[in-house]
Design an enzyme around this catalytic site. Structure first.
Site, mmCIF file in Angstrom:
data_model
loop_
_atom_site.group_PDB
_atom_site.id
_atom_site.type_symbol
_atom_site.label_atom_id
_atom_site.label_comp_id
_atom_site.label_asym_id
_atom_site.label_seq_id
_atom_site.Cartn_x
_atom_site.Cartn_y
_atom_site.Cartn_z
ATOM 1 N N ASP A 162 0.845 -1.207 0.000
ATOM 2 C CA ASP A 162 0.000 0.000 0.000
ATOM 3 C C ASP A 162 0.880 1.256 0.000
ATOM 4 O O ASP A 162 0.582 2.239 -0.675
ATOM 5 C CB ASP A 162 -0.913 0.016 1.234
ATOM 6 N N ASP A 168 0.196 -1.607 10.157
ATOM 7 C CA ASP A 168 -0.058 -1.553 8.706
ATOM 8 C C ASP A 168 0.232 -0.174 8.125
ATOM 9 O O ASP A 168 0.573 -0.060 6.951
ATOM 10 C CB ASP A 168 -1.522 -1.876 8.399
HETATM 11 O O1 ELE Z 1 -7.796 -4.553 3.431
HETATM 12 C C1 ELE Z 1 -7.331 -5.671 3.489
HETATM 13 O O2 ELE Z 1 -7.963 -6.679 3.241
HETATM 14 C C2 ELE Z 1 -5.952 -5.898 3.835
HETATM 15 O O3 ELE Z 1 -5.417 -6.939 3.526
HETATM 16 C C3 ELE Z 1 -5.259 -4.834 4.541
HETATM 17 C C4 ELE Z 1 -3.768 -4.990 4.545
HETATM 18 O O4 ELE Z 1 -3.336 -4.459 5.726
HETATM 19 C C5 ELE Z 1 -3.098 -4.263 3.459
HETATM 20 O O5 ELE Z 1 -3.744 -4.282 2.247
HETATM 21 C C6 ELE Z 1 -1.668 -4.650 3.334
HETATM 22 O O6 ELE Z 1 -1.305 -5.074 2.071
HETATM 23 P P1 ELE Z 1 0.206 -5.021 1.573
HETATM 24 O O7 ELE Z 1 0.553 -3.589 1.489
HETATM 25 O O8 ELE Z 1 0.192 -5.690 0.260
HETATM 26 O O9 ELE Z 1 1.009 -5.738 2.616
#
Ligand code: ELE
Length: 317
Positions: A259, A295
């Site tokens: 993200d 996050d």
């Molecule tokens: O909203 C959702 O379902 C999620 O999975 C939230 C996650 O905290 C982020 O989307 C992290 O995603 P990455 O940045 O790819 O690690």
């Protein structure tokens, strides 16, 4: 005119205070998360004029998340608190290497009340970029696909670019359903920000040049492929390159790096930067996110990225 608008669910995220399987974790810290929400925070911290369209429960958790977003400077005028749908929850498990697993409690997300008819269309008419992801599509596939199609159509009619992160969460839907649904959005997309596995699922190919060729068939002119510790590949303005990673000082929690990368990449696009500068900036944000628990806690402000890149001096005292 906003720089960026995004649409999606947000959740209370319970972060474990100890690592390892959740059955052995006894206490959690209450935080907030969600792919599009994290992205919006990333954009706002970089100084972009950012809006978020969502629905949260009319409960304490919903109020907390809305206040959090407002405190980050995100325009929450299209975030409504609704009765009858508790705010979504998410419990995180963190392994010793910083990788994690997510346990969702969001089958009845308040965004179920956000429909094609109730979509805040005025917000979408006044943005330079509309950012969408596969997480929101997965929460309520039929309804949200219709809603997203309406949103991207309005955005494009008003001259906005559409950016898209497939963010395929297999805990929310199956591979085939994800492929079928998300493929329908691809003809509207201008910028795709994807992982290799997600691209393989969508396009059936995994080499960067093959992914670019597949994207071009949909009219997608800008491609970023996030490769984690291997860096990122980019294609923009007919130029392609791989940018090595910016190594993080330490890795404590990898969730949110994608993200953060997205926010950084979009920032570069909005500034009209070259591909190498944009990729390096986005990689740097990804590396800063994984060094901090949470996050979105590690998402930097603009000055912090410039310091990290050695473009600005850090004054300790
Ligand atoms: O909203 C959702 O379902 C999620 O999975 C939230 C996650 O905290 C982020 O989307 C992290 O995603 P990455 O940045 O790819 O690690």
């Amino acid at each position: 005119m906003k720089d960026i608008i995004t649409i999606g669910d947000a959740m209370i995220t319970f972060d474990p205070t100890t690592n390892g399987p959740l059955r052995n974790v006894h206490s959690f810290e209450r935080k907030a998360g969600g792919a599009e929400f994290n992205f919006a925070i990333g954009c706002a911290r970089l100084g972009l004029d950012t809006g978020w369209i969502s629905r949260l429960g009319k409960d304490e958790f919903g109020k907390f998340i809305r206040n959090f977003a407002r405190g980050e400077g995100i325009d929450v005028s299209a975030v409504k608190l609704v009765d009858g749908y508790p705010t979504s929850l998410n419990f995180k498990e963190i392994r010793e290497d910083g990788s994690g697993s997510t346990f969702y409690y969001r089958a009845d997300s308040p965004t179920k009340t956000l429909t094609e008819q109730t979509l805040d269309v005025d917000a979408i008419r006044q943005t330079k970029i509309l950012h969408i992801t596969g997480v929101f599509a997965a929460i309520d596939p039929e309804k949200n696909l219709r809603l997203l199609k309406r949103a991207v159509t309005i955005a494009k009619d008003h001259g906005a670019l559409v950016s898209f992160d497939p963010n395929i969460r297999l805990k929310l839907w199956g591979r085939e359903k994800a492929r079928q649904s998300l493929s329908q959005l691809l003809p509207y997309v201008d910028i795709i920000l994807t992982g290799v596995e997600e691209a393989e699922l969508l396009f059936g190919v995994s080499q960067p040049d093959q992914i670019v060729a597949a994207c071009e068939r949909y009219g997608i002119s800008t491609v970023a492929i996030k490769q984690g510790e291997k860096g990122a590949f980019g294609y923009m303005g007919g130029i392609s390159m791989t940018m090595p990673p910016r190594l993080p000082k330490k890795v404590v929690d990898t969730v949110g790096a994608g993200d953060g990368f997205d926010a950084g990449f979009i920032y570069g696009v909005l500034q009209g930067w070259s591909l190498d500068r944009t990729l390096n900036f986005a990689n740097t944000i990804g590396s800063m996110v994984v060094s901090v628990y949470g996050d979105n806690e590690g998402l930097p402000e603009l000055d912090e990225v410039h310091i990290q890149l050695g473009e600005k001096e850090y004054v300790e005292r």
